[in-house]
Design a protein around this motif. Structure first.
Motif, PDB file in Angstrom:
ATOM      1  N   ARG A  31      33.097  38.665 -29.487  1.00  0.00           N
ATOM      2  CA  ARG A  31      34.658  39.279 -28.983  1.00  0.00           C
ATOM      3  C   ARG A  31      34.769  40.547 -28.732  1.00  0.00           C
ATOM      4  O   ARG A  31      35.359  41.094 -27.879  1.00  0.00           O
ATOM      5  CB  ARG A  31      35.964  38.812 -30.024  1.00  0.00           C
ATOM      6  N   TYR A  32      33.920  41.431 -29.615  1.00  0.00           N
ATOM      7  CA  TYR A  32      33.870  42.693 -29.257  1.00  0.00           C
ATOM      8  C   TYR A  32      33.148  43.101 -28.021  1.00  0.00           C
ATOM      9  O   TYR A  32      33.658  43.981 -27.049  1.00  0.00           O
ATOM     10  CB  TYR A  32      33.042  43.335 -30.364  1.00  0.00           C
ATOM     11  N   VAL A  33      32.253  42.532 -27.787  1.00  0.00           N
ATOM     12  CA  VAL A  33      31.352  42.569 -26.455  1.00  0.00           C
ATOM     13  C   VAL A  33      32.252  42.225 -25.189  1.00  0.00           C
ATOM     14  O   VAL A  33      32.426  43.119 -24.148  1.00  0.00           O
ATOM     15  CB  VAL A  33      30.226  41.841 -26.404  1.00  0.00           C
ATOM     16  N   GLU A  34      33.091  41.330 -25.328  1.00  0.00           N
ATOM     17  CA  GLU A  34      34.070  40.771 -24.148  1.00  0.00           C
ATOM     18  C   GLU A  34      35.150  41.919 -24.060  1.00  0.00           C
ATOM     19  O   GLU A  34      35.577  42.336 -22.795  1.00  0.00           O
ATOM     20  CB  GLU A  34      34.472  39.349 -24.611  1.00  0.00           C
ATOM     21  N   ALA A  35      35.646  42.550 -25.293  1.00  0.00           N
ATOM     22  CA  ALA A  35      36.566  43.499 -25.336  1.00  0.00           C
ATOM     23  C   ALA A  35      35.725  44.864 -24.444  1.00  0.00           C
ATOM     24  O   ALA A  35      36.533  45.593 -23.835  1.00  0.00           O
ATOM     25  CB  ALA A  35      36.856  43.902 -26.581  1.00  0.00           C
ATOM     26  N   LEU A  36      34.714  45.216 -24.891  1.00  0.00           N
ATOM     27  CA  LEU A  36      34.094  46.346 -24.343  1.00  0.00           C
ATOM     28  C   LEU A  36      33.850  46.249 -22.658  1.00  0.00           C
ATOM     29  O   LEU A  36      34.144  47.000 -21.913  1.00  0.00           O
ATOM     30  CB  LEU A  36      32.579  46.397 -24.714  1.00  0.00           C
ATOM     31  N   CYS A  37      33.916  44.931 -22.127  1.00  0.00           N
ATOM     32  CA  CYS A  37      33.646  44.718 -20.777  1.00  0.00           C
ATOM     33  C   CYS A  37      34.981  44.798 -20.213  1.00  0.00           C
ATOM     34  O   CYS A  37      35.153  45.319 -19.145  1.00  0.00           O
ATOM     35  CB  CYS A  37      33.071  43.125 -20.386  1.00  0.00           C
ATOM     36  N   LYS A  38      36.019  44.478 -20.831  1.00  0.00           N
ATOM     37  CA  LYS A  38      37.335  44.664 -20.394  1.00  0.00           C
ATOM     38  C   LYS A  38      37.788  46.074 -20.333  1.00  0.00           C
ATOM     39  O   LYS A  38      38.425  46.638 -19.502  1.00  0.00           O
ATOM     40  CB  LYS A  38      38.479  43.803 -21.158  1.00  0.00           C
ATOM     41  N   GLU A  39      37.563  46.678 -21.361  1.00  0.00           N
ATOM     42  CA  GLU A  39      37.657  48.384 -21.278  1.00  0.00           C
ATOM     43  C   GLU A  39      37.062  49.095 -20.019  1.00  0.00           C
ATOM     44  O   GLU A  39      37.417  49.780 -19.312  1.00  0.00           O
ATOM     45  CB  GLU A  39      37.182  48.870 -22.578  1.00  0.00           C
ATOM     46  N   MET A  40      35.742  48.490 -19.931  1.00  0.00           N
ATOM     47  CA  MET A  40      35.125  49.160 -18.788  1.00  0.00           C
ATOM     48  C   MET A  40      35.654  48.781 -17.491  1.00  0.00           C
ATOM     49  O   MET A  40      35.995  49.543 -16.836  1.00  0.00           O
ATOM     50  CB  MET A  40      33.517  48.342 -18.658  1.00  0.00           C
ATOM     51  N   ALA A  41      36.487  47.709 -17.348  1.00  0.00           N
ATOM     52  CA  ALA A  41      36.964  47.283 -16.136  1.00  0.00           C
ATOM     53  C   ALA A  41      38.431  48.168 -16.115  1.00  0.00           C
ATOM     54  O   ALA A  41      38.767  48.520 -14.945  1.00  0.00           O
ATOM     55  CB  ALA A  41      37.560  45.732 -16.203  1.00  0.00           C
ATOM     56  N   LEU A  42      38.891  48.450 -17.277  1.00  0.00           N
ATOM     57  CA  LEU A  42      40.151  49.716 -17.241  1.00  0.00           C
ATOM     58  C   LEU A  42      39.774  50.836 -16.855  1.00  0.00           C
ATOM     59  O   LEU A  42      40.459  51.669 -16.490  1.00  0.00           O
ATOM     60  CB  LEU A  42      40.777  49.210 -18.547  1.00  0.00           C
ATOM     61  N   ARG A  43      38.396  51.353 -17.221  1.00  0.00           N
ATOM     62  CA  ARG A  43      37.992  52.575 -17.226  1.00  0.00           C
ATOM     63  C   ARG A  43      36.987  52.840 -16.297  1.00  0.00           C
ATOM     64  O   ARG A  43      35.957  53.505 -17.014  1.00  0.00           O
ATOM     65  CB  ARG A  43      37.984  53.305 -18.603  1.00  0.00           C
ATOM     66  N   PRO A  44      36.986  52.582 -15.206  1.00  0.00           N
ATOM     67  CA  PRO A  44      35.856  52.826 -14.302  1.00  0.00           C
ATOM     68  C   PRO A  44      35.479  54.504 -14.099  1.00  0.00           C
ATOM     69  O   PRO A  44      36.305  55.109 -14.226  1.00  0.00           O
ATOM     70  CB  PRO A  44      35.911  52.183 -13.081  1.00  0.00           C
ATOM     71  N   SER A  45      34.160  54.748 -13.873  1.00  0.00           N
ATOM     72  CA  SER A  45      33.825  56.144 -13.827  1.00  0.00           C
ATOM     73  C   SER A  45      34.022  56.777 -12.597  1.00  0.00           C
ATOM     74  O   SER A  45      33.938  57.939 -12.196  1.00  0.00           O
ATOM     75  CB  SER A  45      32.382  56.364 -13.998  1.00  0.00           C
ATOM     76  N   ASP A  46      34.905  56.008 -11.585  1.00  0.00           N
ATOM     77  CA  ASP A  46      35.350  56.623 -10.394  1.00  0.00           C
ATOM     78  C   ASP A  46      34.531  57.023  -9.506  1.00  0.00           C
ATOM     79  O   ASP A  46      33.438  56.429  -9.422  1.00  0.00           O
ATOM     80  CB  ASP A  46      36.395  57.950 -10.502  1.00  0.00           C
ATOM     81  N   GLU A  47      34.236  58.030  -8.750  1.00  0.00           N
ATOM     82  CA  GLU A  47      33.123  58.614  -7.829  1.00  0.00           C
ATOM     83  C   GLU A  47      32.070  59.546  -8.748  1.00  0.00           C
ATOM     84  O   GLU A  47      31.126  59.412  -7.996  1.00  0.00           O
ATOM     85  CB  GLU A  47      33.733  59.572  -6.908  1.00  0.00           C
ATOM     86  N   GLN A  48      32.173  59.632  -9.854  1.00  0.00           N
ATOM     87  CA  GLN A  48      31.053  60.302 -10.639  1.00  0.00           C
ATOM     88  C   GLN A  48      30.067  59.557 -10.816  1.00  0.00           C
ATOM     89  O   GLN A  48      30.215  58.254 -11.469  1.00  0.00           O
ATOM     90  CB  GLN A  48      31.649  60.788 -12.016  1.00  0.00           C
ATOM     91  N   ASP A  49      28.718  59.909 -10.600  1.00  0.00           N
ATOM     92  CA  ASP A  49      27.500  59.384 -11.036  1.00  0.00           C
ATOM     93  C   ASP A  49      27.400  59.104 -12.568  1.00  0.00           C
ATOM     94  O   ASP A  49      27.537  60.423 -13.334  1.00  0.00           O
ATOM     95  CB  ASP A  49      26.228  59.834 -10.469  1.00  0.00           C
ATOM     96  N   ILE A  50      27.062  58.329 -13.096  1.00  0.00           N
ATOM     97  CA  ILE A  50      26.524  57.957 -14.480  1.00  0.00           C
ATOM     98  C   ILE A  50      25.068  58.538 -14.664  1.00  0.00           C
ATOM     99  O   ILE A  50      24.150  57.759 -14.337  1.00  0.00           O
ATOM    100  CB  ILE A  50      26.896  56.702 -15.058  1.00  0.00           C
ATOM    101  N   GLU A  51      24.939  59.425 -15.277  1.00  0.00           N
ATOM    102  CA  GLU A  51      23.520  59.944 -15.347  1.00  0.00           C
ATOM    103  C   GLU A  51      23.106  59.709 -16.808  1.00  0.00           C
ATOM    104  O   GLU A  51      21.720  59.621 -16.794  1.00  0.00           O
ATOM    105  CB  GLU A  51      23.446  61.509 -15.157  1.00  0.00           C
ATOM    106  N   THR A  52      23.870  59.284 -17.845  1.00  0.00           N
ATOM    107  CA  THR A  52      23.157  59.022 -19.019  1.00  0.00           C
ATOM    108  C   THR A  52      23.865  57.866 -19.661  1.00  0.00           C
ATOM    109  O   THR A  52      25.195  57.920 -19.696  1.00  0.00           O
ATOM    110  CB  THR A  52      22.777  60.098 -19.991  1.00  0.00           C
ATOM    111  N   ILE A  53      23.308  56.822 -20.205  1.00  0.00           N
ATOM    112  CA  ILE A  53      24.340  55.841 -20.819  1.00  0.00           C
ATOM    113  C   ILE A  53      23.461  55.720 -22.210  1.00  0.00           C
ATOM    114  O   ILE A  53      22.108  55.715 -22.502  1.00  0.00           O
ATOM    115  CB  ILE A  53      23.833  54.509 -20.131  1.00  0.00           C
ATOM    116  N   TYR A  54      24.242  55.705 -23.157  1.00  0.00           N
ATOM    117  CA  TYR A  54      23.777  55.784 -24.621  1.00  0.00           C
ATOM    118  C   TYR A  54      24.556  54.658 -25.584  1.00  0.00           C
ATOM    119  O   TYR A  54      25.679  54.562 -25.732  1.00  0.00           O
ATOM    120  CB  TYR A  54      24.136  56.936 -25.347  1.00  0.00           C
TER     121      TYR A  54
END
Length: 373
Positions: A31-54
Motif C-alpha cells: 500500500r505504501y509503494v502504491e501511495a508513493l507512486c500516487k504522490e509522484m503523479a501529484l508532484r512531477p518534477s516539471d521541466e527540471q532534470d533529476i540528477e540524483t535519486i536517493y
C-alpha cells in the motif's frame, strides 16, 4: 540540478540509536509503494532534470525487487531523469541475498549505501543490528558481482567502553573492503530513541557516553587513516575516493532544490521547505484520497543565512561569503573573528569561510556562534 529523495520507512527491527521516522509494520509495504507512486503523479518534477535519486529509510532493502521496479517505473514516468543520474539505495547487509543482488542489476541503481556501523559482533548486537560483521563483505561481493561500482558504508564510533585499538580495528576492516565512499559518525543520543530511554533509566549514565577526549582521538585517527589511504575528507563525516563524492548529499549541502516523497520526507524548492506527515497510516490514507498531508515554511532572510551557514560550513569548500548579503557577511565575519584568531577558521583566497582541522571537532559550537537567533 534537482534531486529526488524517497523515504522507505520500513525496518524489520529498530536500532536503538536511530532517530529517523520508521515503522516495523511490514504488512503495509505494498500500500505504501502504491501511495508513493500516487504522490509522484501529484508532484512531477516539471521541466527540471533529476540528477540524483536517493532511496533512504528506514531500510529500502526491505522492499521486494518487484516493489522497487514499481517505484522506479513511476519515477521515470513522472520525471525527466538525467541519463547519468546518480541513483542510490540504502541497504542492510543481511538483505543482500544472491536473489536480491541479481534482481538489483535490472534496476537503474548505480550506487549503494550500506550500514556496516561496526565489525564487532557484540556491538552490533547491542545496537540491535540484524547483520553480523562477516555479512558486510559477503554483501559487497554480491553487489560487485552484479555490477555495482559505487559503494558507501557507514561506520559508528564512540561506543561504551570502546578503545582506540577497537576503533583502529574497525577502520582497518573497513579499508580492507576498498569501498568508494565512507561515512563515519560518533554515537549520539537522539531524543525519543531506545538509547535515550536506556540512558534515562541508567543509574550511572556517564558510563554509556564516550568522553570528549576519546571521541576527539577517534575522529583524528579516522581522518589520518582514511586520508592516508587516498580518501578525500570532503565533509565533516564523509570521505570519498576521487570522483566518488555523494552527489545527492552534496546537492543538499549546496542548497540545490529537491523533492522528498513518502512519509516524513522533506522537500526544498529554493524558497520553501515542506515536509510530509510523519505517520504512515495518515500518509497512505491521504494519498489514496489524492491528498498530500504536509506542512511548509518559507525560507528567507535570516533563516536562509542560518540554513546556508549550517550546511556549507560542514564541507571542505566552506561558506562562500560572496553569496551573502552585506549584513549577513558582516555579521559572519564579526562573529568568526575570534575563531579566525584561534586557528579554528580561516578565509580562503576565494573568500570562503572554512573550518580548519582543529575547528572540525568543535564545528557545532562554531556554527551556533555564527548563527542569527
Amino acid at each position: 540540478m534537482a534531486g529526488l529523495y524517497i523515504h522507505i520507512p520500513f525496518c524489520r527491527s529498530r536500532c536503538i540509536y536511530c532517530g529517523f521516522y520508521s515503522t516495523t509494520a511490514l504488512d503495509l509495504r505494498q500500500r505504501y509503494v502504491e501511495a508513493l507512486c500516487k504522490e509522484m503523479a501529484l508532484r512531477p518534477s516539471d521541466e527540471q532534470d533529476i540528477e540524483t535519486i536517493y532511496l533512504g529509510g528506514g531500510t529500502p532493502s526491505q522492499l521486494t525487487i518487484p516493489q522497487l521496479h514499481q517505484i522506479f517505473d513511476a519515477i521515470y514516468k513522472y520525471n525527466k531523469v538525467s541519463p547519468d543520474a546518480e541513483v542510490t539505495i540504502e541497504m542492510n547487509p543481511d538483505d543482500v541475498t544472491e536473489a536480491f543482488a541479481d534482481g538489483l542489476c535490472w534496476l537503474p541503481v548505480n550506487r549503494v549505501s550500506m550500514g556496516a556501523q561496526t565489525f564487532d559482533d557484540k556491538r552490533l548486537k547491542w545496537l540491535h543490528r540484524r547483520h553480523t560483521s562477516h555479512q558486510v563483505a559477503e554483501a559487497l561481493e554480491r553487489l560487485r558481482d552484479n555490477g555495482i561500482r559505487n559503494i558507501s558504508i557507514d561506520l559508528m564510533y564512540g561506543f561504551p567502553d570502546e578503545t582506540l585499538n577497537d576503533w583502529q580495528a574497525d577502520i582497518t576492516a573497513a579499508l580492507s573492503l576498498n569501498v568508494e565512499h565512507l561515512s563515519a559518525y560518533c554515537l549520539t543520543i537522539e531524543e525519543g530513541t531506545p538509547l535515550a530511554r536506556i540512558m534515562a533509566a541508567d543509574e550511572e549514565p556517564v558510563t554509556m557516553i564516550c568522553d570528549e577526549e576519546t571521541e576527539r582521538s577517534m575522529y583524528e585517527l579516522l581522518i589520518d587513516r582514511l586520508t592516508s589511504a587516498g580518501y578525500e575528507h570532503y565533509e565533516i563525516s564523509n570521505f570519498a575516493r576521487p570522483g566518488f563524492r555523494s552527489r545527492h548529499n552534496s546537492a543538499y549541502w549546496n542548497g540545490i532544490p529537491y523533492i522528498g516523497l513518502g512519509a516524513a520526507a522533506h522537500s526544498y524548492d529554493g524558497h520553501t521547505r515542506s515536509w510530509n506527515i510523519a505517520d504512515i497510516h495518515q500518509y497512505i490514507e491521504g494519498m489514496e484520497r489524492g491528498k498530500r498531508l504536509f506542512d511548509a515554511e518559507t525560507i528567507e532572510g535570516d533563516t536562509r543565512y542560518n540554513d546556508r551557514l549550517t550546511v556549507t560550513l560542514r564541507t571542505r569548500e566552506g561558506l562562500d561569503l560572496t553569496t551573502l548579503s552585506d549584513r549577513h557577511r558582516d555579521y559572519a565575519i564579526k562573529n568568526a573573528r575570534r575563531f579566525l584568531n584561534d586557528g579554528l577558521l580561516h578565509i580562503t583566497l576565494s573568500n570562503h569561510l572554512v573550518l580548519t582541522r582543529r575547528g572540525l571537532f568543535v564545528s557545532d559550537m562554531i556554527i551556533s556562534e555564527l548563527m542569527l537567533v
